[in-house]
Design a protein around this motif. Sequence first.
Motif, PDB file in Angstrom:
ATOM      1  N   THR A 177      32.269  30.242  28.045  1.00 22.58           N
ATOM      2  CA  THR A 177      33.613  30.498  27.530  1.00 22.58           C
ATOM      3  C   THR A 177      34.648  30.019  28.544  1.00 22.58           C
ATOM      4  O   THR A 177      34.409  30.040  29.759  1.00 22.58           O
ATOM      5  N   TYR A 234      30.609  27.494  23.635  1.00 25.48           N
ATOM      6  CA  TYR A 234      29.722  26.354  23.412  1.00 25.48           C
ATOM      7  C   TYR A 234      28.522  26.418  24.353  1.00 25.48           C
ATOM      8  O   TYR A 234      28.491  27.163  25.329  1.00 25.48           O
ATOM      9  N   ASP A 252      29.051  18.839  16.730  1.00 28.14           N
ATOM     10  CA  ASP A 252      30.503  18.772  16.620  1.00 28.14           C
ATOM     11  C   ASP A 252      30.983  17.520  15.903  1.00 28.14           C
ATOM     12  O   ASP A 252      32.174  17.328  15.726  1.00 28.14           O
ATOM     13  N   GLU A 310      41.925  30.491  24.439  1.00 29.34           N
ATOM     14  CA  GLU A 310      40.519  30.398  24.809  1.00 29.34           C
ATOM     15  C   GLU A 310      39.802  29.383  23.930  1.00 29.34           C
ATOM     16  O   GLU A 310      40.229  29.080  22.813  1.00 29.34           O
ATOM     17  N   ALA A 311      38.708  28.852  24.477  1.00 23.37           N
ATOM     18  CA  ALA A 311      37.947  27.827  23.774  1.00 23.37           C
ATOM     19  C   ALA A 311      36.927  28.458  22.844  1.00 23.37           C
ATOM     20  O   ALA A 311      36.503  29.609  23.030  1.00 23.37           O
ATOM     21  N   ILE A 312      36.531  27.714  21.840  1.00 23.27           N
ATOM     22  CA  ILE A 312      35.383  28.112  21.027  1.00 23.27           C
ATOM     23  C   ILE A 312      34.154  28.075  21.932  1.00 23.27           C
ATOM     24  O   ILE A 312      33.880  27.049  22.564  1.00 23.27           O
ATOM     25  N   LYS A 340      40.230  28.159  20.168  1.00 27.40           N
ATOM     26  CA  LYS A 340      39.836  29.185  19.203  1.00 27.40           C
ATOM     27  C   LYS A 340      41.002  30.082  18.826  1.00 27.40           C
ATOM     28  O   LYS A 340      41.242  30.364  17.641  1.00 27.40           O
ATOM     29  N   LYS A 341      41.748  30.532  19.842  1.00 29.11           N
ATOM     30  CA  LYS A 341      42.843  31.466  19.599  1.00 29.11           C
ATOM     31  C   LYS A 341      43.856  31.347  20.721  1.00 29.11           C
ATOM     32  O   LYS A 341      43.495  31.188  21.882  1.00 29.11           O
ATOM     33  N   ASP A 368      45.963  26.510  17.632  1.00 24.30           N
ATOM     34  CA  ASP A 368      44.590  26.795  17.215  1.00 24.30           C
ATOM     35  C   ASP A 368      43.981  25.573  16.522  1.00 24.30           C
ATOM     36  O   ASP A 368      44.610  24.945  15.655  1.00 24.30           O
ATOM     37  N   GLY A 369      42.757  25.232  16.912  1.00 23.44           N
ATOM     38  CA  GLY A 369      42.064  24.087  16.316  1.00 23.44           C
ATOM     39  C   GLY A 369      42.371  22.762  16.966  1.00 23.44           C
ATOM     40  O   GLY A 369      41.766  21.746  16.609  1.00 23.44           O
TER      41      GLY A 369
END
Length: 629
Positions: free
Chosen positions: A237, A417, A626, A413-415, A401-402, A283-284
């Motif tokens: 994370t 992985y 991905d 923060e990142a998604i 992510k959010k 986001d995204g």
Amino acid sequence: MPRKQNGFGKPSDFAFKSFLRLDKGKGTGAVGYYPGDRQFGSIVQRSVIEKWNLDSDWVKWRKGFEIYNRAAWERLKIKDPTYNPFAETTETNKPFKNALITSTLFKGLPYEIENTFVGYEYPTANADSNTYYVVKKNQESKTLGTITSIYNNPQTYPGNRLNHEVYVKINPDATNKSLLVQMIGDRLSDGPLTQNNRTEATLKRVLTSDELPSVYTGQTLLKVQENTINFTQEKTTIKVKIPLSDITLSSNTGEFTPNQGINYKKKNDPAQLDILDNPELLDGRVIYVDNFFIEKQIANLDIASYSDDSFYFQLKLKETESGQQIVALDQGVNALPPAMLDLTGLPTIFSTTNAELTIEGSYVFSKADYQRYFPGIYFDAAFIGDKVESISYSILPFIVKKSDIVNGNFIFEAIPYFSEISLYPSLDDGTTLVFSDNSFAKTFTTDTKWTNLDTDVDPWMDDVFSIGATLTPANMYSCSCPNFSQSLLSMPQSNQNEDTRKTNRQNRYPLPTAQSQNDYQASGQSVVAGKASSWESEAHRLSFKLCKHTIATMFNENIKVIEPNKYPTLEAREGFEEKLAKDIQATYDNFDRSYRRTGISISEIVFSLSKALNLNSTKTAYMVFDGKQ
């Protein structure tokens, strides 16, 4: 699932079948085991002779040479945004140009190295896009070390021969010795391509001067359960905090082409995203960290804790990096995964030079990979912790992510992985390089155009490398076809035309089988079950891999691959020419289908690039998973 018919016909039909003619035999069947009920999951077991014929390098060479001669290939091209359709078409004004990707690995470190990728297309009926892709990786020439000794006498080193490993002692270059460890899985050579009597081979392992491992690699797993401990596994994370006063919003104008010609679309640049009032707009989006490869002393980490199990040990870490330069990017309609984007072509959302990144994760190391270097010693995490002094990890471009604003700071923060880390001891004179004995090749030059490549090199009998020579990175070729990659990507419309039904379920949704890698080796790729499956062994991954497409590419690059001496059987050769003629004729239809189906799938290109980098299971899965359709 329908039942298999019995000898009397259908299960409900008890009428006898008519007798066969006695003057006409049924014919000889295949030697191997081929189940009559070809359901999903059934296994074909070929005979030794059939396997020999399938693995014959001569067959690959002959097909590749024919593909080259018949020009059954095309350079991978992208649309040229500078093309002027109202002007005369010239060498500098064409609608398409050759695809070229240049990237710098280990950026910001003393041993950073530049790589250039070019691609070729080969038509096929066995891929969703009707195309297999070959990627050539050109590597910058870097001095890695000077060869001092070569241990390839089979009588003196029988143990190494049993392990299919050739040991070479070097004095590593002071600046690039850390790069040497990063080159594991790459091909190294003792001279430039055009040099006469040049040797190249795949680096399998680097050992310290006392012949202990120089790198210990751990990776994120979903779950590892043994007799004593259940590791609490966590994906990697990343949390980012930036003072609002240090954020520079970007302004963009015009149109951009975010996908390098794949699924070609244009999109208007967002003039400016108001993320300071609406942080959720981030986001995204994609975040790129300028110096994403980090190497430091383990003692300097915020948190580094070890735990043990019978067959594994785990390292949990937490580290904060301050004063980082990052950029937020809008990928638009791009379908490529973040790590494969042409970042220079994407519009920016904001930038900063004062980001604080907190990286956290847990990583599992397999003891079996290293136990043989410590005979008579059962090592644990504490034992390894005393042997290593530095650590490296990468912060690849990631998707947000959010995001939110808290106490005057922009945070996101990142998604989570899957990733890996590496631990290193120091390298000194007498460092040992271990090469796979099935990866050796030699080149020699006969004229100004062609460089001859000999793939039938036995390092236990032939002279390989030269004492006193300098080792440098060599170019690499990779292909997305199953013969080269020993992997299968999902092919929803494989082996079918518009008016035919879907046929092969395993082609459409590849799943792990009895021939797949074990759980630890395929831990990363297991998360893409249904999209990709691999049966590639470690021995094959580190060999000099060839297929008909890479051989044809080498001929296109003026590398004349010498005819291999591993011939198929006479019976197989007799039917080979007829089948080859049909295959070549079919390429014209496949070319037509590939043009009509351009843009359906980018998985093949991403997969080829990951194989050119010789990435492991975890990194390959990250690239494929991905790569959204």
